[in-house]
Each structure stands twice: as structure tokens, then as C-alpha cells.
Design an enzyme around this catalytic site. Structure first.
Site, PDB file in Angstrom:
ATOM      1  N   LYS A  13       0.808  -0.997  -0.126  1.00 42.18           N
ATOM      2  CA  LYS A  13       0.232  -0.036  -0.195  1.00 42.18           C
ATOM      3  C   LYS A  13       1.044   1.475  -0.128  1.00 42.18           C
ATOM      4  CE  LYS A  13      -2.144  -0.718   3.981  1.00 42.18           C
ATOM      5  NZ  LYS A  13      -1.526  -2.303   4.532  1.00 42.18           N
ATOM      6  N   ARG A  88      -8.577   0.390   9.080  1.00 42.22           N
ATOM      7  CA  ARG A  88      -8.061  -0.079   9.455  1.00 42.22           C
ATOM      8  C   ARG A  88      -9.313  -1.368  10.399  1.00 42.22           C
ATOM      9  NH1 ARG A  88      -2.728   0.392   8.906  1.00 42.22           N
ATOM     10  NH2 ARG A  88      -1.540  -1.650   9.367  1.00 42.22           N
ATOM     11  N   ARG A 123      12.227  -5.917   4.265  1.00 43.48           N
ATOM     12  CA  ARG A 123      10.803  -4.258   4.407  1.00 43.48           C
ATOM     13  C   ARG A 123      11.788  -3.698   5.109  1.00 43.48           C
ATOM     14  NH1 ARG A 123       5.768  -2.490   4.663  1.00 43.48           N
ATOM     15  NH2 ARG A 123       5.376  -3.687   7.173  1.00 43.48           N
ATOM     16  N   ARG A 156      12.007  -2.260  10.528  1.00 40.41           N
ATOM     17  CA  ARG A 156      10.857  -2.141  11.589  1.00 40.41           C
ATOM     18  C   ARG A 156      10.985  -3.207  12.597  1.00 40.41           C
ATOM     19  NH1 ARG A 156       5.907  -0.259   8.828  1.00 40.41           N
ATOM     20  NH2 ARG A 156       4.401  -1.579  10.424  1.00 40.41           N
ATOM     21  N   ARG A 167      -0.247  -9.917  13.095  1.00 39.53           N
ATOM     22  CA  ARG A 167      -0.638  -8.359  11.909  1.00 39.53           C
ATOM     23  C   ARG A 167      -1.633  -8.920  11.157  1.00 39.53           C
ATOM     24  NH1 ARG A 167       3.986  -6.065  10.650  1.00 39.53           N
ATOM     25  NH2 ARG A 167       3.603  -3.876   9.341  1.00 39.53           N
TER      26      ARG A 167
HETATM   27  P1  ADP Z   1       1.839  -1.866   7.743  1.00 37.26           P
HETATM   28  O1  ADP Z   1       0.309  -1.193   6.135  1.00 37.26           O
HETATM   29  O2  ADP Z   1       2.974  -2.555   6.969  1.00 37.26           O
HETATM   30  O3  ADP Z   1       1.108  -2.799   8.534  1.00 37.26           O
HETATM   31  P2  ADP Z   1       1.075   1.019   9.381  1.00 37.26           P
HETATM   32  O4  ADP Z   1       2.431   1.146   9.023  1.00 37.26           O
HETATM   33  O5  ADP Z   1       0.207   1.524   8.590  1.00 37.26           O
HETATM   34  O6  ADP Z   1       2.201  -1.142   8.998  1.00 37.26           O
HETATM   35  O7  ADP Z   1       0.668   0.248  11.272  1.00 37.26           O
HETATM   36  C1  ADP Z   1       1.783  -0.120  11.504  1.00 37.26           C
HETATM   37  C2  ADP Z   1       1.246  -0.721  12.778  1.00 37.26           C
HETATM   38  O8  ADP Z   1       0.698   1.319  13.377  1.00 37.26           O
HETATM   39  C3  ADP Z   1      -0.016  -0.958  13.018  1.00 37.26           C
HETATM   40  O9  ADP Z   1       0.306  -2.562  13.123  1.00 37.26           O
HETATM   41  C4  ADP Z   1      -0.578  -0.667  13.859  1.00 37.26           C
HETATM   42  O10 ADP Z   1      -0.610  -1.199  15.193  1.00 37.26           O
HETATM   43  C5  ADP Z   1      -0.658   1.110  13.807  1.00 37.26           C
HETATM   44  N1  ADP Z   1      -2.064   1.867  12.751  1.00 37.26           N
HETATM   45  C6  ADP Z   1      -1.749   1.845  11.688  1.00 37.26           C
HETATM   46  N2  ADP Z   1      -2.571   2.794  11.557  1.00 37.26           N
HETATM   47  C7  ADP Z   1      -3.795   2.195  12.226  1.00 37.26           C
HETATM   48  C8  ADP Z   1      -4.951   2.199  12.384  1.00 37.26           C
HETATM   49  N3  ADP Z   1      -5.867   2.471  11.374  1.00 37.26           N
HETATM   50  N4  ADP Z   1      -6.134   1.419  13.250  1.00 37.26           N
HETATM   51  C9  ADP Z   1      -4.860   1.126  14.353  1.00 37.26           C
HETATM   52  N5  ADP Z   1      -4.118   0.557  14.059  1.00 37.26           N
HETATM   53  C10 ADP Z   1      -2.800   1.592  13.299  1.00 37.26           C
END
Ligand code: ADP
Ligand code: ZN
Length: 212
Positions: A13, A88, A123, A156, A167
């Protein structure tokens, strides 16, 4: 254009968001990057989010909804934006609707869980500007160094295998129902994530009616 990118963690994404952002001249809003930024600068929100992120869990809805409400009110979002990593959960999507924000399109990038696990381990991310790279698929010009800002690239903590499994579990349970949510209002387009980044980009842009 107001766009949402959906997909499992590591589906690509963020990478597609950067490309569309450049092409259409609209900002990408990544809740993950905003939260990591807060974590790094040690704000109260960052401290509260830390335990969730590191366990591969979602940060509570009210926290991310607050982040998005503030961010979308900024000037650069006037002509549209790309949401990467928000919503999400169903309550997050409902909150967006209640803010009166009318989304034009939702693109769901589909990648099999096995592929995700393999990809995420390669990554790397820039802790300074949030740009993402991959040791095989999207190499920086110089190894371990960010093309944009010259900072060091790191893995990360939540990209370690055990956390990735959690996740993915959270994704299937809480985020995947959003596909039906947006299909029901006719906004969803599914793009099959490809082995080659350029191929996924071509399909994503085609879904938006743009040429690669
Ligand atoms: P990826 O898409 O690779 O999982 P992100 O950088 O989008 O990674 O998100 C990393 C972490 O940040 C998630 O695992 C969660 O803990 C938190 N996070 C990000 N966006 C949200 C969201 N919309 N709602 C809840 N937690 C979020
Ligand atoms: Zn950087």
C-alpha cells in the site's frame, strides 16, 4: 480524488501510495507513519501507541480517528488525499463517513499471506522521513541509505516474523470486513498484487483511470 488503499500489512500500500501521490499531486496520509513519528518524538500519543504497535495490535480506534480528523483538516488535503492504513476497522470507516468525507475509490491490493511473510522480512524503512524500501524489490541507490534524506534504513520492530503473524491475524479479523463495507457502496476495486512492483503499479493506475 479521495482514495483509500486497503490491503494486508506489507501488501505494498505504502509504495503504491507514494507513486499515486506523485502522479496526482495529492498527499498520502499514513497513520502508521504518523504514529511512528509520534513514537520517535516521544509525545504522549506515541507513548500510548508503543505497546500496541510492538505487539502487532491495532492502536485504539479513538486515537487513530483523532489523528485522521486533525490531519484531514489541514490545507493540503483540500484537493484530495490518499489514505494508507486507515480505516482499518469498521468503526474507523464509520467515523470517516460521519466526518462527512466522501471517498471516491477504494483500492484493495490482494497478496497471499505466504508472500506477505516473505516480503515483510526484506522491508527496510527510513526512520527520518518514513520512506520504505525492500532489499530485493525496491533497493535504495546506496545500500542502507535513504534516497530522499540520506538517513540510515532500519528494519521495523514490528516487521519481525512473530509480530508479522499477529498483524496478519488482526488484518483478517478486523480489517478484511472493510472489503464488503466498500463493495456494498460500489467503491471497491480489487487489484491482485504482482511479483513485480511495476506490474502492480500499472494495475493500480489502471483502476484509477490513469496511464502508467
Ligand atoms: P503496515 O501497513 O505495514 O501494517 P502501518 O505502518 O500501516 O504498517 O501500521 C503499523 C502499525 O501502526 C499497525 O500495526 C498498528 O499498530 C498501527 N496503526 C496504523 N494505522 C492504524 C489504524 N488505522 N488503526 C489502528 N492502528 C493502526
Ligand atoms: Zn529518509
Amino acid at each position: 480524488m479521495k482514495l483509500i488503499l486497503l490491503g494486508a500489512p506489507g501488501a505494498g500500500k505504502g509504495t503504491q501510495a507514494e507513486i499515486i501521490s506523485d502522479k496526482l499531486g495529492i498527499p498520502t496520509i499514513s497513520t502508521g507513519n504518523i504514529i511512528r513519528e509520534a513514537l520517535k518524538s516521544g509525545t504522549e500519543m506515541g507513548r500510548a501507541a508503543k505497546q500496541y504497535i510492538e505487539a502487532g495490535q491495532l492502536v485504539p480506534d479513538e486515537v487513530v480517528i483523532g489523528i485522521i480528523r486533525d490531519r484531514l483538516a489541514e490545507d493540503d488535503c483540500r484537493n484530495g488525499f490518499i489514505l494508507d492504513g486507515f480505516p482499518r476497522t469498521i468503526p474507523q470507516a464509520e467515523a470517516l463517513d460521519r466526518m462527512g468525507i466522501v471517498i471516491d475509490k477504494v483500492i484493495d491490493i490482494e497478496v497471499a499471506d505466504e508472500t506477505i511473510a516473505r516480503r515483510v522480512s526484506g522491508r527496510r524503512v527510513c526512520l527520518d522521513c518514513g520512506a520504505t524500501y525492500h532489499i530485493d524489490y525496491k533497493k535504495p541507490k546506496a545500500e542502507g541509505v535513504c534516497d530522499h534524506c540520506g538517513s540510515t534504513l532500519v528494519q521495523r520492530k514490528d516487521d519481525q516474523p512473530e509480530t508479522v503473524a499477529e498483524r496478519l491475524h488482526v488484518y483478517h479479523e478486523q480489517t478484511e470486513p472493510l472489503k464488503n463495507y466498500y463493495a456494498d457502496c460500489g467503491k471497491l476495486t480489487v487489484v491482485e498484487g504482482q511479483e513485480e512492483l511495476a506490474d502492480t503499479t500499472r494495475l493500480t493506475l489502471a483502476a484509477l483511470g490513469e496511464n502508467a
